[in-house]
Structure formats: structure tokens, C-alpha cells
Design an enzyme around this catalytic site. Structure first.
Site, short mmCIF file in Angstrom:
data_model
loop_
_atom_site.label_atom_id
_atom_site.label_comp_id
_atom_site.label_asym_id
_atom_site.label_seq_id
_atom_site.Cartn_x
_atom_site.Cartn_y
_atom_site.Cartn_z
N LYS A 36 0.85 -1.19 0.00
CA LYS A 36 0.00 0.00 0.00
C LYS A 36 0.88 1.24 0.00
O LYS A 36 1.91 1.27 0.69
CB LYS A 36 -0.90 -0.02 1.24
CG LYS A 36 -1.91 1.10 1.30
CD LYS A 36 -2.77 0.97 2.55
CE LYS A 36 -3.81 2.07 2.65
NZ LYS A 36 -4.66 1.94 3.85
N SER A 68 -9.57 2.02 3.06
CA SER A 68 -8.69 2.73 2.16
C SER A 68 -7.73 1.82 1.39
O SER A 68 -7.21 2.24 0.36
CB SER A 68 -7.87 3.75 2.96
OG SER A 68 -7.07 3.10 3.92
N SER A 94 -9.76 -0.36 7.29
CA SER A 94 -9.20 -0.18 5.94
C SER A 94 -8.52 -1.40 5.32
O SER A 94 -8.17 -1.36 4.14
CB SER A 94 -8.22 1.00 5.93
OG SER A 94 -8.91 2.22 5.87
#
Lengths: 479, 97
Positions: free
Chosen positions: A75, A150, A174
Site C-alpha cells: 500500500k 482505504s 481499511s
């Protein structure tokens, strides 16, 4: 070969049936067509091929390791030396960290291959990736829908076979929510289990790095590789890391008391998710678990607690972006130093980040700190106590990961509060610092549904074991 | 609760954000709605309940204070928007007296 799990690819690399370079090239070829889903913000092809070649040499020399030569995605909030790390924000466009975060450094040493940096809501603030400054990621199951967020780029990349596995971060859900929306496994470890050093800070008392994988065994393998105390993160716990993957075979559901929070199956839960989670819970019972109805009334307060505390921490953490030492500098003829900083931040931050910084600044400001910030901190104590007391009666908690399946783009545009309510079942877990996992439990109208399991702090072994047994009994979910 | 434009401007200033007129209106409405929702927290009795800042229970974590290598000047400046002679540079904002 791109559809392999980490452990399946491991076996093929170890026998020499497959090379790390061939596997890496297969992913890079697929990633060339990633524009349609937009899972990656940066594709680090040169680095990946270099790492793969080095891994092949180590393998040829007889070295073995759980992640040696296995291609993964990171990420884009994880500081990665030599690879752009933008946090999905304009304010960090072009920023290339000169250092690795602890987790990234551990994976690099373990010989993992870094395919690239995956898309995220700006500074991990969001539940859909729509807040990425570089455009959203699409859900591989239905491109008109969000992948969740996210860590939406990581979840979609795993689901679409654009990596073997990925790392995400979970501050309020997330990792678990996008895992649920994309039909993959997402694990949020106990707060303190994994070092946050080099995880670009959003809300420091809640943030935790976790794996997104194709199955539970892979989640165990990846957690084992990233967990453990770190002198560079004083909130990382000085506790031994159990051999999670090995422990899976010894696990069993028989005799485990599993609590079902009545509040989590009430109003607000869509019927599609309810029926699939109920079926999954019935399966747990069939496997020998003992079901108990429990009550978590503090759930009703979890959204206000979280959306006061997380923005308050964010407003302090994001104060560092001023356009002086790195990041976007947009100020023209500033009147003074404050004007210089404010102009840079106005140009660099997107709407949701500004909203949360403002919310946090307000909750911490003179005159409101008692009513908001301190109140929320005390309420957090009550919420944590509620979980502590519940875990005196049950061994695990089971429920839905999300209230509904993946929503369409723009569904919550201009209504941030509606977006915040999407996190109702995941946020309490972060506030209490507990480990939790989302495991796919079926398809509703062609869209994945996630079963969430929650364990007491530090009991990842029990959590993974239960998820593993459920997954094996569930069988394959077909598109 | 409705946040006034002045209040929104004041928060933005505290947060070092320079908002546009349109943003002040939009954020004012959105933040007011969010704060209204937060009011449900006031119904919760938290008297005498200690605050939780961290859930780890760890206190006073210490490590050895040892000298370690850090970035050299060129590395530290590599991401600078502007640099000169080994320094970060910013626009002059002080007037000559």
C-alpha cells in the site's frame, strides 16, 4: 500461475518448477493492463525483476524462506526506499523516500519481490479509494463499484491476480472492509503486533499494518513475516511471535465459544449480508463451535468516538506537511510563513483530508477539548472494557465485516457522514486494539460478502485457526 | 449545531489551511452535520472514567541511546522543493528594516 496463493507459489519455487523471475514477469505483463482497475499508483518493474533475479540466485544456492521470491504489492502509505510513496496525495507527488519502514525492510530481507505501490484513499482516509488524488480503483467483481478502502488498491490487486498478496493498513477497517468488498482475506493484527515505523501516520493510536491475501494460510504466513517488536516503534509489543502458519493444522473450532453481538445483526445490516453471514455462523456451529448471543451496546457510540479521536490525531500528524523539506510547494508570493504553509497545504490536500484535519483541530481547540476529545477518550475506555468483559464469556466474536456489499461510485458523494457509517462493524475493533479478520463467506447478487471474526488481544493464533477451519469447510466461492 | 463562516475560518486558520469561499460554505455545512451526529456521545455517562490514549498498556518504553548513522546532506535534501548550498530554501517573508 498468477492465480496461485503464496504457499502454492512457494512450493513451486522450492522444487524449481517455477522461477521467481518467470512469476514476476507474468505479473508485470498483467499489470501493463492495470489502467482499467487502477490498483497500482507506481509499478516498480525494474526493482521487481532485480529482486526476483536475486531471489532465484539465493534459491539456487539452496536457501529457503517463506517469502523468498514471492511477488507482492505494498500500500502506498508504506515508506519504501527508492520507490515513490505518495499516500494517494498530491502533497507527496514525486516524493521518493530515502528509507524503508521496518515492515518493508523485513520483507526486503526475506527476499519478497515488490511489484509496486497500491492505490489508497488519501492518507488512508476513506472507505472507497474515491479520495485518492490519482483517481479511484475499480472493483474487479463489478467495475461500476468501489473496491472499498482505504486499502482498495491492495484488495483489488489480490482479487484480480495482479499480485500474490498485498499489505494494507487498517485504522478503522481499511484492510477488512476492502477485503470484504473484493472477496479476499484481510487481517488486522492486534495493535502493537506489527511495527508502525515507516507507516506514514494517520491516527497513531489506531493504525496497524495487515495482510490482504487469497486465503487464510497466506495471511498467517505474511503476518509471521511482518510481526514482532521493533526498537524504532515504542508501541510495538515486546512479545514473541508464534509460528502462525504451522499452528493452523492444530486448530479446531470444537469447543470454541463464539459470541454474536445482537446490535450487529439489527437495523442497518442489509438482508443480503445478513443471510450470508448467518449461513457462515451456522457453518461455524456445525464445525463444533458453541454460539452465544452477546450484547455490545457501546457500538452505538463507536462512530463518534472514532471520528473525534482519529481526526484529532491526524490533525497533529499531518501538521508536518508544510512544503519546506519535501512535498508540494505551491505558494506564490506568500505574505508570511503561515501564508506560505497554508497555500502549500490548500493545494496539496484533497477535500476529505481537509475535512478531517478541520474536525480534529476543532475537537482539540480551546473550549471544545473537554466536550469532544476528552469525552471520546473516556468513552473509548468504556468500549474497551465492554470487549474485555465480553471475552470473559466467549473466545471469539463473529459478525458481518460491512453493512452492505460494495457500493457504486459516488454513492456517498457530498455526504461524508454516510461514508463514515460504512465502518460501523470494523471501527470498534480498532478502538479496542483487537485482532480481527474478514473471510469471504459468499456472493450476494454477484458481489462478495465478508464474515468478520474478532479475537482477544494477542490471540491471532486462535483467530487464524478458526478462520482456517471455516474457510476449508466453506469451499471455493465461484464467480 | 451550525458552524458560522467565521468559526470555519478560525478552524482553518488553526489547521493552517487556506480555504476557498466555496470550501468554507461546503465544509461548514458538512462539519455541522457531523458534529450534530457526535452529540449522541453527550448522552453517555463518562464521569469518573479515565481516558484511553493507548491500548497497549506499555509505559515508559526505553531504548539504548546510541549514535547511529543518519542521512548525509545530499540524501536529506533529495526531496527538497528548493535547495541551495546544502540548505533548504524558502521564499523570503521577512522585510528589511
Amino acid at each position: 500461475m498468477v492465480e496461485l496463493t503464496l504457499h502454492e507459489a512457494r512450493a513451486r519455487l522450492d522444487t524449481g518448477e517455477l522461477t521467481a523471475l518467470a512469476l514476476t514477469d507474468a505479473f508485470l505483463e498483467r499489470m501493463a493492463a492495470d489502467e482499467s482497475l487502477h490498483c497500482y499508483l507506481t509499478q516498480s518493474a525494474d526493482l521487481a525483476r532485480e529482486q526476483a533475479a536475486a531471489a532465484d540466485e539465493r534459491l539456487a544456492a539452496g536457501e529457503r524462506g517463506a517469502l523468498l521470491g514471492l511477488p507482492i504489492a505494498l500500500k502506498d502509505v508504506l515508506s519504501t526506499e527508492g520507490v515513490p510513496t505518495t499516500c494517494g496525495s498530491r502533497i507527496l507527488e514525486g516524493y521518493v523516500p530515502p528509507w524503508d519502514g521496518t515492515v518493508v525492510a523485513r520483507l526486503r530481507r526475506a527476499g519478497a519481490v515488490f511489484l509496486g505501490k497500491s492505490n489508497t484513499d488519501e492518507f488512508a482516509m476513506g472507505s472507497s479509494t474515491e479520495n485518492s488524488a490519482y483517481g479511484p480503483t475499480r472493483n474487479p467483481w463489478d467495475s461500476t463499484r468501489v473496491p472499498g478502502g482505504s486499502s482498495g488498491g491492495s484488495a483489488a490487486a489480490v482479487a484480480a491476480d495482479l499480485c500474490l498478496a498485498a499489505l494494507g493498513t487498517d485504522t478503522g477497517g481499511s484492510v477488512r472492509q476492502p477485503a470484504s468488498f473484493c472477496g479476499v482475506v484481510g487481517l488486522k493484527p492486534t495493535y502493537g503486533r506489527v511495527s508502525r515505523y515507516g507507516l506514514v501516520a494517520f491516527a497513531s493510536s489506531l493504525d496497524q499494518i495487515g495482510p490482504l491475501t487469497k486465503d487464510v494460510r497466506d495471511a498467517a504466513l505474511l503476518l509471521e513475516a511482518i510481526a514482532g517488536a521493533d526498537p524504532l516503534d515504542s508501541t510495538s509489543a515486546p512479545r514473541a511471535v508464534p509460528p502462525y502458519a504451522e499452528a493452523l493444522e492444530r486448530s479446531e473450532l470444537r469447543g470454541l465459544r463464539i459470541g454474536l453481538p445482537s446490535e450487529w445483526f439489527g437495523d442497518g445490516l442489509s438482508s443480503a449480508v445478513r443471510s450470508h453471514v448467518a449461513a457462515a455462523v451456522a457453518q461455524l456451529e456445525a464445525l463444533g463451535a458453541e454460539l452465544r448471543e452477546i450484547s455490545l451496546p457501546m457500538t452505538a457510540y463507536s462512530i463518534p468516538i472514532y471520528y473525534i479521536l482519529a481526526p484529532a490525531e491526524a490533525s497533529a500528524n499531518l501538521a508536518r506537511y508544510d512544503g519546506v523539506r519535501y512535498g508540494l510547494r505551491a505558494a506564490e508570493s506568500p505574505a508570511d510563513i503561515f501564508d506560505f504553509i497554508a497555500q502549500n497545504r490548500e493545494a496539496g490536500f484533497g477535500a476529505e483530508v481537509k475535512r478531517r484535519i478541520m474536525l480534529g483541530a476543532y475537537a482539540l481547540s480551546a473550549g471544545y477539548q473537554e466536550a469532544y476529545y476528552k469525552k471520546a477518550q473516556s468513552a473509548r475506555t468504556l468500549l474497551k472494557q465492554e470487549f474485555d468483559q465480553t471475552f470473559e464469556q466467549v473466545d471469539l466474536i463473529a459478525g458481518p465485516t460491512t453493512p452492505s456489499t460494495a457500493f457504486t461510485f459516488g454513492a456517498h458523494a457530498n455526504d461524508p457522514l454516510a461514508m463514515y457509517l460504512e465502518d460501523i462493524y470494523t471501527i470498534p475493533v480498532n478502538l479496542a486494539g483487537l485482532p480481527a479478520i474478514s473471510v469471504p463467506c459468499g456472493l450476494a447478487d454477484g458481489l462478495p460478502v465478508g464474515l468478520q471474526l474478532i479475537a482477544p488481544a494477542w490471540e491471532e493464533e486462535r483467530l487464524l485457526g478458526a478462520a482456517y477451519r471455516y474457510e476449508a469447510a466453506r469451499g471455493t466461492i465461484k464467480r | 449545531m451550525t458552524l458560522s463562516r467565521e468559526a470555519v475560518g478560525e478552524i482553518a486558520s488553526l489547521a493552517r489551511l487556506q480555504l476557498t469561499e466555496e470550501e468554507i460554505d461546503r465544509f461548514g455545512d458538512q462539519l455541522s452535520a457531523i458534529l450534530d451526529y457526535f452529540d449522541r456521545l453527550q448522552a453517555l455517562d463518562t464521569s469518573g472514567v479515565p481516558p484511553t490514549a493507548s491500548v497497549t498498556g506499555l509505559v515508559g518504553v526505553m531504548r539504548v541511546d546510541e549514535v547511529r548513522l543518519s542521512f548525509d546532506q545530499a540524501t536529506a535534501l533529495a526531496n527538497a522543493p528548493a535547495a541551495e548550498d546544502g540548505f533548504f530554501t524558502v521564499p523570503a517573508v521577512l522585510e528589511d528594516e
